[in-house]
Design a protein around this motif. Structure first.
Motif, PDB file in Angstrom:
ATOM      1  N   THR A 125      33.426  33.743  31.596  1.00 42.62           N
ATOM      2  CA  THR A 125      34.349  34.871  31.691  1.00 42.62           C
ATOM      3  C   THR A 125      34.453  35.605  30.360  1.00 42.62           C
ATOM      4  O   THR A 125      34.413  36.836  30.311  1.00 42.62           O
ATOM      5  N   ALA A 178      45.067  29.852  35.549  1.00 37.79           N
ATOM      6  CA  ALA A 178      44.878  31.286  35.767  1.00 37.79           C
ATOM      7  C   ALA A 178      45.966  32.107  35.077  1.00 37.79           C
ATOM      8  O   ALA A 178      45.702  33.200  34.575  1.00 37.79           O
ATOM      9  N   ALA A 194      45.580  34.553  31.247  1.00 35.71           N
ATOM     10  CA  ALA A 194      46.113  35.906  31.081  1.00 35.71           C
ATOM     11  C   ALA A 194      47.003  35.978  29.839  1.00 35.71           C
ATOM     12  O   ALA A 194      46.905  36.927  29.047  1.00 35.71           O
ATOM     13  N   LEU A 204      39.093  33.297  38.097  1.00 36.96           N
ATOM     14  CA  LEU A 204      39.452  32.760  39.417  1.00 36.96           C
ATOM     15  C   LEU A 204      38.227  32.550  40.292  1.00 36.96           C
ATOM     16  O   LEU A 204      38.109  31.529  40.983  1.00 36.96           O
ATOM     17  N   LEU A 205      37.314  33.511  40.277  1.00 42.30           N
ATOM     18  CA  LEU A 205      36.095  33.360  41.077  1.00 42.30           C
ATOM     19  C   LEU A 205      35.275  32.147  40.633  1.00 42.30           C
ATOM     20  O   LEU A 205      34.759  31.394  41.467  1.00 42.30           O
ATOM     21  N   LEU A 265      42.403  42.106  33.726  1.00 41.20           N
ATOM     22  CA  LEU A 265      42.041  42.057  35.155  1.00 41.20           C
ATOM     23  C   LEU A 265      40.664  41.447  35.359  1.00 41.20           C
ATOM     24  O   LEU A 265      40.476  40.596  36.239  1.00 41.20           O
ATOM     25  N   LEU A 266      39.693  41.874  34.552  1.00 43.27           N
ATOM     26  CA  LEU A 266      38.349  41.310  34.654  1.00 43.27           C
ATOM     27  C   LEU A 266      38.368  39.830  34.307  1.00 43.27           C
ATOM     28  O   LEU A 266      37.758  39.009  35.003  1.00 43.27           O
ATOM     29  N   ASN A 267      39.082  39.467  33.243  1.00 42.59           N
ATOM     30  CA  ASN A 267      39.182  38.077  32.821  1.00 42.59           C
ATOM     31  C   ASN A 267      39.768  37.212  33.936  1.00 42.59           C
ATOM     32  O   ASN A 267      39.210  36.174  34.304  1.00 42.59           O
ATOM     33  N   SER A 268      40.896  37.652  34.478  1.00 42.02           N
ATOM     34  CA  SER A 268      41.568  36.865  35.520  1.00 42.02           C
ATOM     35  C   SER A 268      40.726  36.764  36.787  1.00 42.02           C
ATOM     36  O   SER A 268      40.615  35.690  37.380  1.00 42.02           O
ATOM     37  N   THR A 269      40.125  37.881  37.186  1.00 42.24           N
ATOM     38  CA  THR A 269      39.314  37.894  38.401  1.00 42.24           C
ATOM     39  C   THR A 269      38.078  37.006  38.255  1.00 42.24           C
ATOM     40  O   THR A 269      37.789  36.181  39.129  1.00 42.24           O
ATOM     41  N   ALA A 270      37.360  37.190  37.155  1.00 39.40           N
ATOM     42  CA  ALA A 270      36.160  36.384  36.944  1.00 39.40           C
ATOM     43  C   ALA A 270      36.507  34.903  36.830  1.00 39.40           C
ATOM     44  O   ALA A 270      35.822  34.044  37.405  1.00 39.40           O
ATOM     45  N   ARG A 281      38.058  28.689  40.804  1.00 38.48           N
ATOM     46  CA  ARG A 281      38.453  28.308  42.166  1.00 38.48           C
ATOM     47  C   ARG A 281      37.324  28.504  43.171  1.00 38.48           C
ATOM     48  O   ARG A 281      37.092  27.649  44.012  1.00 38.48           O
TER      49      ARG A 281
END
Length: 132
Positions: free
Chosen positions: A107, A39, A43, A90-91, A83-88, A94
């Motif tokens: 992503t 993750a 980034a 992780l979802l 932010l979108l990259n990291s959030t997507a 993980r």
């Protein structure tokens, strides 16, 4: 028949983005190899890809005037993209337990659609050049 001008810009966007994505993925792989968590590595890869992408999108894809006028909007878009990259990621990685490569592939597609829309409408909207 679809006019060439209508597909030229999206094709240039995809080509520029593919190069920047390659930089992103290479940096991500290097960071994972150096021991960073996936993750965090994605980034960092995103930042490397963004630095590659700006001049390509600015001049080649959108035909905007050279210089730094679009840089603030681009950096804001990059921040949203990270932010979108990291959030997507992780979802997917993980939350849904997808492995790294498939999670990043999905992503990347999501971020690409968001970026094209924002670049076209908000960042590189120099009206002195015809769309294409």
């Amino acid at each position: 028949m679809i006019p060439v001008a209508r597909v030229a810009r999206p094709l240039r966007f995809v080509s520029s983005g593919a190069l920047a994505t390659g930089v992103h993925w290479l940096a991500m792989a290097a960071l994972i190899g150096a021991g960073l968590a996936p993750a965090v590595a994605t980034a960092g890869g995103g930042v490397a890809g963004a630095a590659t992408n700006y001049p390509l999108q600015q001049r080649w894809t959108f035909g905007a005037r050279p210089g730094l006028a679009a840089l603030p909007g681009y950096l804001l878009t990059c921040g949203l993209g990270v932010l979108l990259n990291s959030t997507a990621f992780l979802l997917l990685h993980r939350g849904l337990a997808l492995s790294v490569a498939p999670a990043q592939l999905v992503t990347t597609a999501l971020v690409a659609v968001a970026n094209y829309t924002l670049y076209k409408r908000c960042v590189f909207h120099d009206r002195s050049h015809p769309p294409g």
